[in-house]
Design a protein around this motif. Structure first.
Motif, PDB file in Angstrom:
ATOM      1  N   GLY A  62       0.823  -1.208   0.000  1.00  0.00           N
ATOM      2  CA  GLY A  62       0.000   0.000   0.000  1.00  0.00           C
ATOM      3  C   GLY A  62       0.853   1.252   0.000  1.00  0.00           C
ATOM      4  N   LEU A 118       1.161   5.508  -2.185  1.00  0.00           N
ATOM      5  CA  LEU A 118       0.614   6.422  -3.185  1.00  0.00           C
ATOM      6  C   LEU A 118       1.776   7.078  -3.901  1.00  0.00           C
ATOM      7  CD1 LEU A 118       0.952   9.592  -2.099  1.00  0.00           C
ATOM      8  CD2 LEU A 118      -0.962   8.941  -0.678  1.00  0.00           C
ATOM      9  N   SER A 163      -1.721  10.376  -6.765  1.00  0.00           N
ATOM     10  CA  SER A 163      -2.591   9.236  -7.025  1.00  0.00           C
ATOM     11  C   SER A 163      -3.429   8.926  -5.793  1.00  0.00           C
ATOM     12  CB  SER A 163      -1.747   8.005  -7.380  1.00  0.00           C
ATOM     13  OG  SER A 163      -1.129   7.489  -6.205  1.00  0.00           O
ATOM     14  N   SER A 205      -4.508   6.539  -2.770  1.00  0.00           N
ATOM     15  CA  SER A 205      -3.796   5.477  -2.053  1.00  0.00           C
ATOM     16  C   SER A 205      -4.305   4.123  -2.532  1.00  0.00           C
ATOM     17  CB  SER A 205      -4.020   5.611  -0.548  1.00  0.00           C
ATOM     18  OG  SER A 205      -3.501   6.820  -0.068  1.00  0.00           O
ATOM     19  N   TYR A 206      -3.379   3.163  -2.632  1.00  0.00           N
ATOM     20  CA  TYR A 206      -3.791   1.808  -2.997  1.00  0.00           C
ATOM     21  C   TYR A 206      -3.472   0.859  -1.845  1.00  0.00           C
ATOM     22  CZ  TYR A 206       1.182   1.165  -4.162  1.00  0.00           C
ATOM     23  OH  TYR A 206       2.550   1.101  -4.108  1.00  0.00           O
ATOM     24  N   SER A 207      -4.147  -0.261  -1.812  1.00  0.00           N
ATOM     25  CA  SER A 207      -4.020  -1.191  -0.683  1.00  0.00           C
ATOM     26  C   SER A 207      -3.036  -2.311  -0.924  1.00  0.00           C
ATOM     27  CB  SER A 207      -5.391  -1.800  -0.353  1.00  0.00           C
ATOM     28  OG  SER A 207      -5.883  -2.535  -1.469  1.00  0.00           O
ATOM     29  N   ILE A 214      -2.686  -0.803 -11.025  1.00  0.00           N
ATOM     30  CA  ILE A 214      -3.919  -0.084 -10.735  1.00  0.00           C
ATOM     31  C   ILE A 214      -4.008   1.070 -11.723  1.00  0.00           C
ATOM     32  CG2 ILE A 214      -3.986  -0.750  -8.306  1.00  0.00           C
ATOM     33  CD1 ILE A 214      -2.941   2.078  -7.642  1.00  0.00           C
TER      34      ILE A 214
END
Length: 361
Positions: A330, A332, A345, A347-349, A357
């Motif tokens: 996770g 960004l 961007s 946030s991604y997990s 993504i």
């Protein structure tokens, strides 16, 4: 063992005070020695570098203090001390490829000296000469003049200087130039860089001590032929549309990438922008062609590192974002100029391995 406080550093470094043959360390490795000298910088978590005050080869040495952070006394640059410890050559290879050290096991083995010493003036030397004499200048203070950054990110806090012909590595053991807010880019120049010569991980490098060891720093500005250069861009001119943070098919340590969309309405240049993660870790963005421009509506792919280990075959990147490592669990990504964030961007997990993504159309 030699316990004479008057033992000269030069004799310890060359081994001539015992049965040595003049080759560094050959005659006194493992000996207990006592030397006098002055600190060339404030004590660090490793100890300090000591000089006998003479600006010459073999007149300085590293004083290594195991667990130095737990030592109560904070020695400072210019302090004059007497040190007793075991002389070693720290190396996994030959003595010619090692770091000379005196290992001190007790704080009581470092005492205030009454000798008259001074931190030497740094010796100005060419990179070519330093390459051939690094062993002699090890732990000594040198200055490299009129140098340019040829590789701004070798990893592990190291970067590279050139005089136009030869190169030498700069490291952050004692001081990190980027802590002052500087973002290093290829082509940046210095009137001079001063530091202690140190051996680690198979090579000698220079270790600046303080900000003032960097003189006349000038950030490189590549010619820009775009409608909008780095400092002209405002929030929303670039949009992060895709992030590959954890590849399944190639090593993501070298093959992460980020895709940008040019929403500025005109041509853009990315030279002078920076890339950042949530930590934040920061590095300079560089284009494959420094003077290239990207048209309105173009998608621009930035790869990790400098491209030397990039192994995707489906496309060729337009540029690189250095060695910022996007967290697989996770994170960004942000693209910035010196005054504002151009885009961040979501946030991604980190739920998917091998899938990027991307922004919904």
């Amino acid at each position: 063992a030699d316990t004479d406080p008057a033992t000269e550093l030069y004799k310890v470094r060359t081994g001539v005070f015992t049965a040595g043959d003049g080759v560094e360390g050959s005659g006194n490795v493992g000996e207990t020695v006592t030397v006098n000298g002055a600190l060339m910088h404030d004590k660090t978590r490793y100890g300090f570098f000591l000089s006998d005050g003479r600006a010459a080869e073999y007149h300085a040495i590293q004083i290594y203090i195991p667990n130095a952070d737990s030592v109560t006394y904070e020695w400072k640059a210019g302090d004059v001390v007497q040190v007793t410890g075991e002389y070693i050559e720290y190396s996994s290879g030959s003595p010619a490829d090692s770091q000379a050290e005196i290992v001190v096991l007790s704080e009581e083995d470092i005492t205030t000296s009454t000798g008259a010493h001074a931190i030497p003036m740094a010796t100005t030397i060419s990179i070519a000469d330093l390459i051939t004499t690094s062993e002699g200048w090890e732990s000594g203070l040198v200055t490299l003049e009129n140098v340019t950054i040829s590789n701004n990110d070798l990893g592990y806090g190291e970067w590279e200087l050139t005089d136009g012909t030869n190169v030498y590595t700069v490291d952050d053991l004692l001081f990190d130039f980027t802590d002052s807010g500087n973002v290093l880019s290829n082509g940046d120049t210095f009137g001079s860089v001063t530091g202690v010569v140190y051996w680690s991980f198979g090579s000698h490098k220079i270790e600046p001590r303080v900000d003032s060891d960097f003189v006349d720093y000038l950030a490189y500005e590549a010619p820009c032929y775009a409608d909008k250069c780095a400092q002209d861009l405002v929030a929303g001119d670039l949009i992060i549309t895709e992030i590959m943070y954890d590849s399944k098919f190639v090593d993501d340590n070298d093959n992460e990438y980020v895709e940008l969309y040019n929403a500025s309405g005109g041509t853009v240049s990315l030279e002078g922008l920076t890339f950042e993660d949530s930590a934040p870790n920061t590095s300079s963005i560089s284009q494959v062609d420094p003077i290239a421009t990207f048209a309105a509506g173009d998608y621009i792919v930035l790869a990790k590192g400098d491209g030397s280990k990039f192994s995707w075959t489906a496309f060729t990147p337009d540029g690189y974002f250095g060695n910022v490592a996007l967290n697989n669990g996770g994170d960004l990504a942000l693209v910035k100029n010196s005054t504002e964030t151009i885009n961040s961007s979501p946030s991604y997990s980190g739920d998917e391995v091998g899938a990027s993504i991307s922004l919904d159309p």
